[in-house]
Enzyme design. Sequence first.
Site, PDB file in Angstrom:
ATOM      1  N   THR A 148      59.967  18.964  38.614  1.00  0.00           N
ATOM      2  CA  THR A 148      59.775  20.110  37.724  1.00  0.00           C
ATOM      3  C   THR A 148      58.286  20.402  37.618  1.00  0.00           C
ATOM      4  OG1 THR A 148      60.403  21.051  35.568  1.00  0.00           O
ATOM      5  CG2 THR A 148      59.620  18.789  35.558  1.00  0.00           C
ATOM      6  N   MET A 184      57.078  14.956  38.273  1.00  0.00           N
ATOM      7  CA  MET A 184      56.732  16.169  37.532  1.00  0.00           C
ATOM      8  C   MET A 184      55.258  16.525  37.700  1.00  0.00           C
ATOM      9  SD  MET A 184      57.100  14.745  33.602  1.00  0.00           S
ATOM     10  CE  MET A 184      58.769  14.163  33.927  1.00  0.00           C
ATOM     11  N   CYS A 185      54.974  17.808  37.447  1.00  0.00           N
ATOM     12  CA  CYS A 185      53.617  18.324  37.501  1.00  0.00           C
ATOM     13  C   CYS A 185      53.036  18.166  38.903  1.00  0.00           C
ATOM     14  CB  CYS A 185      52.771  17.625  36.432  1.00  0.00           C
ATOM     15  SG  CYS A 185      51.172  18.369  36.098  1.00  0.00           S
ATOM     16  N   ILE A 186      51.926  17.445  39.063  1.00  0.00           N
ATOM     17  CA  ILE A 186      51.272  17.285  40.363  1.00  0.00           C
ATOM     18  C   ILE A 186      51.910  16.178  41.200  1.00  0.00           C
ATOM     19  CG2 ILE A 186      49.540  15.607  39.591  1.00  0.00           C
ATOM     20  CD1 ILE A 186      48.937  18.618  41.996  1.00  0.00           C
TER      21      ILE A 186
END
Length: 224
Positions: free
Chosen positions: A197, A142-144
């Site tokens: 995501t 997720m994210c980075i």
Amino acid sequence: MKKKVAVLLSGCGVYDGAEIYETVLTLLRLDEKNVEYQCIAPDLPQRHVIDHCKGEEVSESKAGGAHARNVLQEAARLARGEILPLDQAQPDDYDAVILPGGFGVAKNFSSFAEEGAECSVEPSIRQFVQAFYQARKPIGLMCIAPAIAARLIAPGILCTVGKDAGVEGAMISMGSLHKTCDVDDIVVDNTHKVVSTPAYMLATRITEARDGIFKLVDKVLELA
């Protein structure tokens, strides 16, 4: 048999460690699904320390400096002390692994924050995640975290960081396949069993991050 998930943390704090809201939402959803989990972190020096009030690096905070911090010790704050050192963790004990984001992924798990597409990944992190990939166990990013998928897992993985053109370009040059994604949705690579995501790459509210993270956890559990 009850499933068990490894949650791999890169410290504690969005600017220099694991993103706190993303981690807590991940653990919340796992608990709601009655799934066992174990927070895990490497015993490594943190690259540097960021004053989260000012957004500035703390003086002498680089790895090896007088005020340097340790990734495992910082992650233990987030895990309420229930943390397992990475060198003691056995991938065979878990059905899946999830990596919350935060700049710790780009600074402590890899050199992406400094080197972009030329980055390298901390060998112990890569070895641990690779064990899940080789065993055909699902991986949640997720994210980075999806930014380093090609180096962390393998080239050719379909994943997302949302709608960040700069990060997307670096990902593609490393060999990832990027798909634009809204904050409340997920991208699933069924071939490689990788779910991603955008989370706080796009989220402006915790409820926005929640929706995508809950979907990611649910899909990872479905694939496990």
